[in-house]
Write an enzyme that holds these catalytic residues in place. Structure first.
Site, PDB file in Angstrom:
ATOM      1  N   HIS A 153     -14.434 -26.318 -28.779  1.00 10.92           N
ATOM      2  CA  HIS A 153     -14.372 -26.705 -27.362  1.00 10.92           C
ATOM      3  C   HIS A 153     -13.896 -25.547 -26.477  1.00 10.92           C
ATOM      4  O   HIS A 153     -14.093 -25.581 -25.266  1.00 10.92           O
ATOM      5  CB  HIS A 153     -13.461 -27.918 -27.195  1.00 10.92           C
ATOM      6  CG  HIS A 153     -14.060 -29.168 -27.788  1.00 10.92           C
ATOM      7  ND1 HIS A 153     -14.597 -30.181 -27.037  1.00 10.92           N
ATOM      8  CD2 HIS A 153     -14.245 -29.531 -29.078  1.00 10.92           C
ATOM      9  CE1 HIS A 153     -15.076 -31.126 -27.831  1.00 10.92           C
ATOM     10  NE2 HIS A 153     -14.862 -30.761 -29.084  1.00 10.92           N
TER      11      HIS A 153
ATOM     12  N   ASP B 112     -12.487 -20.785 -19.495  1.00 12.63           N
ATOM     13  CA  ASP B 112     -12.561 -22.182 -19.942  1.00 12.63           C
ATOM     14  C   ASP B 112     -13.806 -22.354 -20.803  1.00 12.63           C
ATOM     15  O   ASP B 112     -14.857 -21.780 -20.483  1.00 12.63           O
ATOM     16  CB  ASP B 112     -12.677 -23.096 -18.706  1.00 12.63           C
ATOM     17  CG  ASP B 112     -11.929 -24.405 -18.887  1.00 12.63           C
ATOM     18  OD1 ASP B 112     -11.746 -24.823 -20.041  1.00 12.63           O
ATOM     19  OD2 ASP B 112     -11.532 -25.000 -17.861  1.00 12.63           O
TER      20      ASP B 112
HETATM   21  P1  ADQ Z   1      -9.494 -29.297 -21.472  1.00 12.30           P
HETATM   22  O1  ADQ Z   1      -8.902 -27.948 -21.512  1.00 12.30           O
HETATM   23  O2  ADQ Z   1      -8.567 -30.420 -21.607  1.00 12.30           O
HETATM   24  O3  ADQ Z   1     -10.616 -29.464 -22.574  1.00 12.30           O
HETATM   25  P2  ADQ Z   1     -11.395 -30.141 -19.283  1.00 12.30           P
HETATM   26  O4  ADQ Z   1     -12.757 -29.887 -19.755  1.00 12.30           O
HETATM   27  O5  ADQ Z   1     -11.207 -29.843 -17.845  1.00 12.30           O
HETATM   28  O6  ADQ Z   1     -10.273 -29.337 -20.053  1.00 12.30           O
HETATM   29  O7  ADQ Z   1     -11.074 -31.653 -19.484  1.00 12.30           O
HETATM   30  C1  ADQ Z   1      -9.940 -32.269 -18.999  1.00 12.30           C
HETATM   31  C2  ADQ Z   1     -10.165 -33.785 -18.994  1.00 12.30           C
HETATM   32  O8  ADQ Z   1      -8.932 -34.427 -18.796  1.00 12.30           O
HETATM   33  C3  ADQ Z   1     -11.081 -34.228 -17.868  1.00 12.30           C
HETATM   34  O9  ADQ Z   1     -11.848 -35.315 -18.302  1.00 12.30           O
HETATM   35  C4  ADQ Z   1     -10.111 -34.645 -16.769  1.00 12.30           C
HETATM   36  O10 ADQ Z   1     -10.583 -35.673 -15.934  1.00 12.30           O
HETATM   37  C5  ADQ Z   1      -8.940 -35.148 -17.569  1.00 12.30           C
HETATM   38  N1  ADQ Z   1      -7.681 -34.857 -16.844  1.00 12.30           N
HETATM   39  C6  ADQ Z   1      -7.148 -33.653 -16.592  1.00 12.30           C
HETATM   40  N2  ADQ Z   1      -6.004 -33.779 -15.892  1.00 12.30           N
HETATM   41  C7  ADQ Z   1      -5.828 -35.108 -15.716  1.00 12.30           C
HETATM   42  C8  ADQ Z   1      -4.839 -35.890 -15.068  1.00 12.30           C
HETATM   43  N3  ADQ Z   1      -3.777 -35.344 -14.475  1.00 12.30           N
HETATM   44  N4  ADQ Z   1      -4.966 -37.225 -15.110  1.00 12.30           N
HETATM   45  C9  ADQ Z   1      -6.028 -37.801 -15.706  1.00 12.30           C
HETATM   46  N5  ADQ Z   1      -6.991 -37.116 -16.318  1.00 12.30           N
HETATM   47  C10 ADQ Z   1      -6.902 -35.796 -16.323  1.00 12.30           C
HETATM   48  C11 ADQ Z   1     -11.165 -28.677 -23.634  1.00 12.30           C
HETATM   49  C12 ADQ Z   1     -11.627 -27.279 -23.235  1.00 12.30           C
HETATM   50  C13 ADQ Z   1     -12.604 -27.378 -22.077  1.00 12.30           C
HETATM   51  C14 ADQ Z   1     -13.760 -28.289 -22.443  1.00 12.30           C
HETATM   52  C15 ADQ Z   1     -13.266 -29.605 -22.995  1.00 12.30           C
HETATM   53  C16 ADQ Z   1     -14.401 -30.445 -23.579  1.00 12.30           C
HETATM   54  O11 ADQ Z   1     -10.524 -26.463 -22.891  1.00 12.30           O
HETATM   55  O12 ADQ Z   1     -13.110 -26.090 -21.750  1.00 12.30           O
HETATM   56  O13 ADQ Z   1     -14.541 -28.561 -21.293  1.00 12.30           O
HETATM   57  O14 ADQ Z   1     -12.319 -29.417 -24.044  1.00 12.30           O
HETATM   58  O15 ADQ Z   1     -15.122 -29.723 -24.520  1.00 12.30           O
END
Ligand code: ADQ
Length: 450
Positions: A140, A343
């Site tokens: 990821h 990311d």
């Molecule tokens: P993350 O680093 O966790 O994931 P991201 O892809 O942005 O990053 O996903 C975060 C998820 O958590 C989103 O669905 C978002 O809505 C939710 N989220 C974040 N903050 C929140 C909050 N305060 N309250 C509720 N929900 C919240 C890792 C990798 C990424 C990759 C994903 C999926 O680092 O690059 O996109 O996995 O593969």
């Protein structure tokens, strides 16, 4: 589960598991145990098991090797590597124990899909136990560059671990290129015509599968949300940021970019408010405590300097919020600021697009360094997250963009995320995995006959 999921992997896989079924296996800290055991949990629509870890393993394996070595390394932050004796051994041993504890759950027709940097050695451990099933891996995070890989003491492990998979899924073409380069320069590998990389007699099979969201579903959730009037003043123009409070997400840089916008904007324009929702994450790791302190400091400085009666420039909320509420906030926001320093993908960018009203959509400002940029760069305003001037200019362009232009940009982005949603991601990955595994099994049986 029970809590609001705020990690990208969990959010994406929950949907996949709910639609496909299967068994989800992970690890869990258990301070009361002195030995390992695999415990079954009620997973709702699918089965869940967790290998319980002792506190010392959790420290050395999870907080240690996984999150203080591999995570920073895979995000280009070798300056944050915190290498300590015993971490690699704990990482290898937890993966070995997980393989041993789950071996009996695997039946002949199972397909095994292993996720993320915590479990890279798992396939190699399962193969040692005689598992011949298709085993795929999905990373990821970004794949590290050659110069970052050089910071690993035992780099050769990567080759041994990755070559046990029938398919190594990466988020973007950028990551596939990085992996090819690492295999070529660090392990002396060569590309084969079918896409495999042959390194020292072993094959690694990489391909990119950009992860998606449940776009239709998320759009409907956002549409169904009641206006959030009580919380946000009706005329207030809003920028939204939603991130785990991780240094890779570049939150201090984002706030400095917003500060520059406040300095640069024409005094006649009514200023925007930045609503930043930052969920707590890995708070036991020192580097995370530091970024939290820095963010609180910048918030205080910016609000102290630019707040007026009835106007607070930055609203910073340090907690998770329920997903349906989040969907409504995205829809209410005029602009999304998605500015990670690096990311793997970034699902927030896709969620923001999905949540918009197509007839009056907001504008996505997106970092060039997010994996999502490969798919969304045509419709988004692209920025260099390290440059506050670049962020400030993008905010000003987004704030003054005509409705026609917003609709046009949004339409192309929506088409992309609706087509390449989480179901597309799961289906294409699993089909490729099965094809590759069939090829391996056929090849092995030819070798046995010869
Ligand atoms: P993350 O680093 O966790 O994931 P991201 O892809 O942005 O990053 O996903 C975060 C998820 O958590 C989103 O669905 C978002 O809505 C939710 N989220 C974040 N903050 C929140 C909050 N305060 N309250 C509720 N929900 C919240 C890792 C990798 C990424 C990759 C994903 C999926 O680092 O690059 O996109 O996995 O593969």
């Amino acid at each position: 589960m029970g809590q609001t999921a705020s990690g990208g992997l969990v959010v994406a896989l929950q949907k996949t598991m709910e639609s496909q079924g299967g068994v989800w296996i992970g690890t869990k800290l258990d301070e009361s145990i002195s030995d390992h055991f695999l415990k079954e949990y009620d997973g709702g629509k699918f089965d869940r098991h967790a290998l319980h870890l002792q506190p010392s393993e959790y420290n050395d394996y999870y907080l240690g090797y996984a999150n203080s070595v591999l995570w920073p390394l895979f995000h280009g932050r070798t300056d944050l590597l915190d290498v300590a004796h015993g971490q690699l051994a704990a990482y290898a041993s937890v993966n070995q124990k997980l393989a041993e504890a789950t071996r009996h759950l695997i039946t002949d027709d199972d397909t095994i899909w292993i996720h993320d940097y915590h479990f890279i050695p798992l396939a190699s451990e399962l193969r040692k136990l005689g598992v011949q099933n298709p085993i795929g891996f999905f990373l990821h995070t970004p794949f590290p560059t050659t110069s970052d890989v050089h910071a690993l003491t035992h780099k050769r492990n990567l080759l041994d671990w990755l070559s046990a998979y029938d398919l190594v899924g990466l988020q973007t073409q950028r990551d596939v290129s990085a992996m090819i380069e690492v295999c070529r320069t660090v392990f002396g590998g060569q590309m084969l015509s079918d896409g495999r990389i042959r390194c020292q007699g072993r094959d690694i099979w990489p391909a990119s599968f950009p992860i998606g969201i449940e776009a239709e579903n998320f759009r409907r959730t956002a549409e169904a949300q009641k206006p959030l009037a009580p919380q946000i003043a009706s005329g207030q123009r809003l920028l939204i940021g939603v991130d785990r409070l991780d240094y890779s997400k570049g939150l201090p840089h984002k706030f400095r970019g917003f500060q520059r916008y406040l300095e640069d904007r024409a005094s006649s324009d009514s200023p925007l408010t930045l609503l930043q929702i930052a969920s707590p994450t890995r708070e036991d790791v020192e580097a995370y405590q530091e970024v939290r302190r820095e963010l609180e400091q910048i918030t205080g400085q910016v609000n102290g300097r630019f707040a007026e009666l009835g106007y607070i420039p930055i609203q910073y909320i340090h907690r998770s919020v329920p997903r349906d509420y989040l969907a409504g906030l995205y829809r209410r926001a005029d602009i999304a600021l998605v500015t990670p320093l690096i990311d793997g993908m970034n699902l927030v960018a896709k969620e923001y697009i999905a949540a918009q009203d197509p007839a009056d959509p907001g504008v996505l400002i997106l970092s060039e360094a997010a994996g999502a940029a490969e798919q969304l760069k045509v419709g988004a305003l692209m920025v260099n997250p390290f440059d506050p001037g670049s962020v400030s200019e993008a905010i000003q362009s987004a704030a003054s963009m005509s409705r026609e232009e917003r609709i046009e940009r949004h339409q192309s982005q929506w088409n992309e995320i609706a087509r390449h949603d989480v179901h597309w991601w799961t289906g294409t990955f699993l089909n490729s995995l099965k094809r590759n595994a069939a090829q391996r099994i056929e090849h092995d049986s030819i070798l046995r006959l010869a």
